[in-house]
Design a protein around this motif. Structure first.
Motif, mmCIF file in Angstrom:
data_model
loop_
_atom_site.group_PDB
_atom_site.id
_atom_site.type_symbol
_atom_site.label_atom_id
_atom_site.label_comp_id
_atom_site.label_asym_id
_atom_site.label_seq_id
_atom_site.Cartn_x
_atom_site.Cartn_y
_atom_site.Cartn_z
ATOM 1 N N MET A 1 0.906 -1.240 -0.387
ATOM 2 C CA MET A 1 -0.099 0.053 0.197
ATOM 3 C C MET A 1 0.980 1.327 -0.270
ATOM 4 N N VAL A 2 0.993 2.328 -1.109
ATOM 5 C CA VAL A 2 1.171 3.461 -0.701
ATOM 6 C C VAL A 2 0.776 4.708 0.627
ATOM 7 N N PRO A 3 1.790 4.757 1.629
ATOM 8 C CA PRO A 3 1.156 5.973 2.104
ATOM 9 C C PRO A 3 0.403 7.109 1.300
ATOM 10 N N GLN A 4 -0.803 7.437 2.006
ATOM 11 C CA GLN A 4 -1.434 8.584 1.626
ATOM 12 C C GLN A 4 -1.198 9.776 2.445
ATOM 13 N N ARG A 5 0.144 10.119 1.949
ATOM 14 C CA ARG A 5 0.819 11.287 3.005
ATOM 15 C C ARG A 5 1.098 12.502 1.462
ATOM 16 N N VAL A 6 1.546 13.484 2.206
ATOM 17 C CA VAL A 6 2.436 14.736 0.988
ATOM 18 C C VAL A 6 3.550 15.038 1.845
ATOM 19 N N SER A 7 4.772 14.575 1.910
ATOM 20 C CA SER A 7 5.550 14.831 2.723
ATOM 21 C C SER A 7 6.618 16.279 2.576
ATOM 22 N N LEU A 8 6.874 16.362 1.332
ATOM 23 C CA LEU A 8 7.505 17.489 0.418
ATOM 24 C C LEU A 8 7.542 18.117 -0.763
ATOM 25 N N ILE A 9 7.153 19.110 -0.994
ATOM 26 C CA ILE A 9 6.844 19.900 -1.695
ATOM 27 C C ILE A 9 7.651 20.903 -2.547
ATOM 28 N N THR A 10 9.125 20.197 -3.408
ATOM 29 C CA THR A 10 9.903 20.756 -4.708
ATOM 30 C C THR A 10 9.228 21.648 -5.277
ATOM 31 N N ILE A 11 9.684 22.805 -4.976
ATOM 32 C CA ILE A 11 9.798 23.992 -6.347
ATOM 33 C C ILE A 11 11.059 24.013 -7.238
ATOM 34 N N GLY A 12 10.790 24.449 -8.108
ATOM 35 C CA GLY A 12 12.576 23.978 -9.537
ATOM 36 C C GLY A 12 12.066 25.586 -9.588
ATOM 37 N N ALA A 13 13.603 26.709 -8.615
ATOM 38 C CA ALA A 13 13.997 27.562 -8.632
ATOM 39 C C ALA A 13 14.785 28.044 -9.961
ATOM 40 N N TYR A 14 14.095 28.561 -11.112
ATOM 41 C CA TYR A 14 15.118 29.231 -12.324
ATOM 42 C C TYR A 14 16.110 30.551 -11.676
ATOM 43 N N ASP A 15 15.758 31.381 -10.086
ATOM 44 C CA ASP A 15 17.029 32.086 -9.570
ATOM 45 C C ASP A 15 16.337 32.220 -8.335
ATOM 46 N N LEU A 16 17.292 30.714 -7.976
ATOM 47 C CA LEU A 16 17.244 29.993 -6.260
ATOM 48 C C LEU A 16 17.500 31.394 -5.629
ATOM 49 N N PRO A 17 18.023 32.197 -5.790
ATOM 50 C CA PRO A 17 18.540 33.360 -4.404
ATOM 51 C C PRO A 17 17.565 34.581 -4.846
ATOM 52 N N ALA A 18 16.638 34.427 -5.333
ATOM 53 C CA ALA A 18 16.160 35.254 -5.058
ATOM 54 C C ALA A 18 14.644 34.783 -4.445
ATOM 55 N N LEU A 19 14.555 33.861 -5.869
ATOM 56 C CA LEU A 19 12.914 32.571 -4.965
ATOM 57 C C LEU A 19 13.182 32.675 -3.092
ATOM 58 N N ARG A 20 14.142 32.708 -3.059
ATOM 59 C CA ARG A 20 14.768 31.935 -1.120
ATOM 60 C C ARG A 20 14.121 33.661 -0.878
ATOM 61 N N SER A 21 14.515 34.123 -0.986
ATOM 62 C CA SER A 21 15.001 35.503 -0.422
ATOM 63 C C SER A 21 13.364 36.181 -0.211
ATOM 64 N N PHE A 22 12.529 36.134 -1.665
ATOM 65 C CA PHE A 22 10.565 36.217 -1.446
ATOM 66 C C PHE A 22 10.405 35.439 -0.381
ATOM 67 N N TYR A 23 10.742 34.306 -0.081
ATOM 68 C CA TYR A 23 9.867 33.268 0.955
ATOM 69 C C TYR A 23 10.277 33.401 2.128
ATOM 70 N N GLN A 24 11.765 34.227 2.305
ATOM 71 C CA GLN A 24 12.336 34.475 4.178
ATOM 72 C C GLN A 24 11.349 36.375 3.834
ATOM 73 N N SER A 25 11.247 36.318 2.943
ATOM 74 C CA SER A 25 10.389 38.498 3.069
ATOM 75 C C SER A 25 9.275 37.528 4.001
ATOM 76 N N LEU A 26 8.577 36.547 3.117
ATOM 77 C CA LEU A 26 7.117 36.026 4.417
ATOM 78 C C LEU A 26 7.169 35.767 5.880
ATOM 79 N N GLY A 27 9.005 35.647 6.078
ATOM 80 C CA GLY A 27 9.344 35.154 7.257
ATOM 81 C C GLY A 27 8.405 34.587 7.887
ATOM 82 N N TRP A 28 9.128 33.265 6.656
ATOM 83 C CA TRP A 28 9.311 31.789 6.687
ATOM 84 C C TRP A 28 10.582 31.187 7.312
ATOM 85 N N LYS A 29 10.670 30.323 8.055
ATOM 86 C CA LYS A 29 12.348 29.944 8.380
ATOM 87 C C LYS A 29 12.733 28.648 7.863
#
Length: 143
Positions: A1-29
């Motif tokens: 049986m396949v476990p019914q869960r979502v553990s990790l979502i990955t966004i493929g970033a074209y500009d990792l530093p800029a995208l990372r900075s955006f999520y940090q600016s939301l206050g996310w750690k």
């Protein structure tokens, strides 16, 4: 049986530093496993990771067929406990520089919803669903 869960979502970033900075600016750690080439944010329900899109495509053995900013046909959601939180959360996201693509409004299904796009046009919904149930961590367990 396949476990019914979502553990990790990955966004493929074209500009990792800029995208990372955006999520940090939301206050996310970031978690301690983040590095210069990979960012991981702990959320109430799953881990959200950012990884260079070329490396993600290579890992999956596929070719990139979309350009930066194209709608990828996937949305993410931040579900909230109260309808007024949709408005206040969207204001915080606006301050972080997101493109608000749908202002907060009452939804046909009885909730309240809004949408924003991050700097690479990944689409997020911010919503309140009157029947949603959350656990003690803030993870939505049913609706």
């Amino acid at each position: 049986m396949v476990p019914q869960r979502v553990s990790l979502i990955t966004i493929g970033a074209y500009d990792l530093p800029a995208l990372r900075s955006f999520y940090q600016s939301l206050g996310w750690k970031e978690t301690s496993i983040s590095s210069d080439t990979y960012a991981v944010f702990k959320t109430a329900g799953v881990l959200l990771s950012l990884f260079p899109i070329k490396e993600l495509a290579k890992d999956a053995n596929i070719e990139i067929t979309q350009s930066p900013g194209a709608f990828r046909g996937v949305t993410f959601a931040i579900n909230l406990e109260e309808p007024g939180q949709v408005d206040s959360v969207i204001e915080e996201i606006r301050k972080a520089g997101a493109n608000i693509v749908r202002e907060p409004s009452d939804a046909f299904w009885g909730g309240r919803t809004a949408y924003f796009a991050d700097p690479e046009n990944n689409l997020w919904e911010v919503a309140w669903n009157p029947s949603a149930v959350f656990d003690e961590r803030g993870a939505m367990i049913s609706f």
